[in-house]
Design a protein around this motif. Structure first.
Motif, mmCIF file in Angstrom:
data_model
loop_
_atom_site.group_PDB
_atom_site.id
_atom_site.type_symbol
_atom_site.label_atom_id
_atom_site.label_comp_id
_atom_site.label_asym_id
_atom_site.label_seq_id
_atom_site.Cartn_x
_atom_site.Cartn_y
_atom_site.Cartn_z
ATOM 1 N N UNK A 360 12.302 28.898 37.692
ATOM 2 C CA UNK A 360 11.654 30.149 37.285
ATOM 3 C C UNK A 360 12.150 30.571 35.905
ATOM 4 N N UNK A 361 13.451 30.463 35.697
ATOM 5 C CA UNK A 361 14.024 30.857 34.410
ATOM 6 C C UNK A 361 13.499 30.000 33.265
ATOM 7 N N UNK A 362 13.221 28.731 33.552
ATOM 8 C CA UNK A 362 12.740 27.850 32.486
ATOM 9 C C UNK A 362 11.409 28.332 31.922
ATOM 10 N N UNK A 363 10.619 29.051 32.747
ATOM 11 C CA UNK A 363 9.333 29.559 32.274
ATOM 12 C C UNK A 363 9.493 30.797 31.400
ATOM 13 N N UNK A 364 10.650 31.436 31.426
ATOM 14 C CA UNK A 364 10.870 32.616 30.607
ATOM 15 C C UNK A 364 11.521 32.329 29.277
ATOM 16 N N UNK A 365 11.957 31.089 29.085
ATOM 17 C CA UNK A 365 12.669 30.763 27.851
ATOM 18 C C UNK A 365 11.765 30.926 26.634
ATOM 19 N N UNK A 366 10.551 30.355 26.705
ATOM 20 C CA UNK A 366 9.642 30.426 25.561
ATOM 21 C C UNK A 366 9.279 31.872 25.231
ATOM 22 N N UNK A 367 9.157 32.729 26.261
ATOM 23 C CA UNK A 367 8.798 34.128 26.034
ATOM 24 C C UNK A 367 9.882 34.880 25.270
ATOM 25 N N UNK A 368 11.117 34.404 25.363
ATOM 26 C CA UNK A 368 12.197 35.008 24.585
ATOM 27 C C UNK A 368 12.344 34.353 23.219
ATOM 28 N N UNK A 369 12.099 33.042 23.152
ATOM 29 C CA UNK A 369 12.311 32.324 21.894
ATOM 30 C C UNK A 369 11.238 32.647 20.859
ATOM 31 N N UNK A 370 9.982 32.781 21.287
ATOM 32 C CA UNK A 370 8.885 32.993 20.328
ATOM 33 C C UNK A 370 9.112 34.241 19.475
ATOM 34 N N UNK A 371 9.352 35.422 20.073
ATOM 35 C CA UNK A 371 9.629 36.576 19.188
ATOM 36 C C UNK A 371 10.912 36.428 18.386
ATOM 37 N N UNK A 372 11.898 35.723 18.973
ATOM 38 C CA UNK A 372 13.142 35.487 18.236
ATOM 39 C C UNK A 372 12.874 34.692 16.969
ATOM 40 N N UNK A 373 12.045 33.651 17.060
ATOM 41 C CA UNK A 373 11.716 32.840 15.885
ATOM 42 C C UNK A 373 10.896 33.637 14.872
ATOM 43 N N UNK A 374 9.936 34.403 15.365
ATOM 44 C CA UNK A 374 9.108 35.194 14.458
ATOM 45 C C UNK A 374 9.945 36.223 13.695
ATOM 46 N N UNK A 375 10.851 36.869 14.395
ATOM 47 C CA UNK A 375 11.669 37.900 13.766
ATOM 48 C C UNK A 375 12.664 37.310 12.776
ATOM 49 N N UNK A 376 13.323 36.218 13.153
ATOM 50 C CA UNK A 376 14.328 35.635 12.263
ATOM 51 C C UNK A 376 13.701 34.887 11.086
ATOM 52 N N UNK A 377 12.386 34.697 11.106
ATOM 53 C CA UNK A 377 11.684 34.087 9.970
ATOM 54 C C UNK A 377 11.079 35.138 9.051
ATOM 55 N N UNK A 378 11.305 36.420 9.365
ATOM 56 C CA UNK A 378 10.750 37.534 8.587
ATOM 57 C C UNK A 378 11.743 37.920 7.496
ATOM 58 N N UNK A 379 11.443 37.542 6.250
ATOM 59 C CA UNK A 379 12.390 37.788 5.161
ATOM 60 C C UNK A 379 12.671 39.266 4.915
ATOM 61 N N UNK A 380 11.664 40.153 4.892
ATOM 62 C CA UNK A 380 11.989 41.574 4.692
ATOM 63 C C UNK A 380 12.939 42.119 5.762
#
Length: 418
Positions: A360-380
């Protein structure tokens, strides 16, 4: 915020980075890394070693490497923004989407704490012969006592958790030595990817879910926010964090590899049908000796208690930052214990509960990683700590890999037609 420690009396004036200052900044990654060796890892690693020998060691290694990247990104987000991942998601998504994210994060937190709490209770049951219910009561008391340390500030709690992680690593160093694994097959299983049917794919997803835990993706950013407010520079803090994550994840990776290798060496290919931690515990006795098996039980207790403490902290963080609801941590501890007591009262198979919870936890990993990647790729937002191009490429590759594995699991487990 729950994780804001008491005022630091140390001088926070800008200073040149030293080994001493770097050492002082170590700790948050060790709290996060405890989630990588929780009882769910015991269930998946022991089953993988017993059923498939050294075959799935590469899954442990790859999952750990993904974990290193994710924990670095989470910590970097907290350093650069002085805010947690949950706070940033709440502030940047529409209300309906933010509520949805909070609900799925709460479900993952419950699944996490279920595995950790039940696993610690099982350790008390195996080691001392008491009932699972009695073990659950002891787990609740001990974990609450450790959580009380947080009132004195986050650093004392970090030291306690780091000591518990180190103790489990030392135990598995001894267990690996006593089990005499086949070094050639150990190296081969670590570097050569492969599967052996649908059962191994399901276990691979379980190993991934047990290793890369969604709740500590949220937690690590929150742990770094107070440090960022006190640090002389974000870059200095991030350099110290790289050491922190490297050391902590090396220990966690070693424990998981050693756990699976021990199971492969002692239980793999045997005449015993090892389908649970209880069976493994009893089967290991004539192989390793009663003292070694007792130490195995002790490691399960330490891992379970330390990880359930971290799970409670993460659940509290998710609730507070998504909803602005502030509840005492003892209330959160009581709420998260209820499902565990229900499972124990229903006499459910503990190992099955642990393995399913990790899938079950494996299905939640992507839901946490996607916003993490989007936010950490935001230069401003990130400034000088924004992701490099290769970091984003590797990160999105990890997301694709995780989602693909989830789809395969759905197909093989539930008969979904792709």
């Amino acid at each position: 915020m729950l994780l804001t420690p008491q005022a630091d009396k140390a001088d926070t004036k800008a200073a040149a980075p030293t080994r001493l200052s770097t050492f002082r900044l170590l700790g948050p990654a060790f709290v996060a890394a405890v989630a990588y060796i929780d009882p769910g890892n015991y269930a998946t690693n022991i089953q993988a070693g017993a059923r498939y020998g050294y075959l799935l060691l590469w899954v442990v290694l790859w999952s750990s490497l993904i974990g290193v990247l994710i924990q670095l990104l989470s910590a970097k987000l907290g350093i650069a923004t002085q805010a947690s991942l949950a706070t940033l998601i709440r502030d940047r998504l529409p209300r309906w989407a933010s509520i949805g994210y909070w609900l799925q994060a709460e479900i993952l937190a419950i699944a996490t704490d279920l595995a950790e709490f039940v696993g610690a209770a099982l350790g008390f049951h195996l080691l001392f012969g008491i009932s699972l219910l009695e073990g659950a009561v002891i787990t609740g008391i001990v974990s609450s006592m450790i959580l009380a340390i947080e009132r004195r500030g986050l650093k004392p709690l970090e030291l306690v958790i780091a000591a518990m992680l180190g103790a489990v690593a030392l135990i598995y160093l001894a267990e690996l030595y006593l089990s005499h694994p086949d070094l050639g097959r150990l190296v081969g299983g670590t570097v050569m990817p492969g599967f052996a049917g649908q059962g191994s794919i399901l276990l691979a997803a379980g190993i991934l879910g047990a290793t890369v835990m969604p709740h500590v993706i949220y937690l690590h950013s929150a742990l770094m926010s107070p440090e960022a407010r006190r640090a002389s520079s974000a870059r200095t803090l991030y350099r110290a964090t790289m050491w922190d994550v490297g050391l902590a994840m090396t220990l966690a990776t070693f424990v998981n590899l050693a756990m699976l290798a021990m199971a492969a060496a002692t239980l793999g290919g045997s005449d015993h049908d090892i389908g649970s931690i209880e069976q493994a515990y009893r089967t290991l006795a004539p192989v390793l000796g009663h003292r070694a098996v007792a130490v195995f039980g002790l490691s399960l207790i330490i891992a379970g208690i330390s990880s359930t403490v971290v799970g409670t902290l993460a659940g509290q963080e998710v609730m507070q930052d998504f909803t602005h609801l502030k509840i005492p941590i003892w209330v959160r501890r009581a709420i998260t214990m209820l499902p565990s007591f229900a499972v124990i009262a229903a006499h459910a198979d503990v190992t099955t509960v642990l393995v399913v919870s990790q899938v079950v936890l494996s299905f939640g990993i992507a839901l946490a990683i996607v916003p993490l990647l989007l936010l950490t790729s935001n230069r401003p937002l990130m400034g000088d700590l924004v992701n490099h191009g290769w970091t984003s490429i590797v990160g999105w590759g990890c997301v694709i890999l995780i989602v693909a594995l989830n789809i395969i699991v759905l197909s093989s487990t539930f008969g979904v037609t792709l």
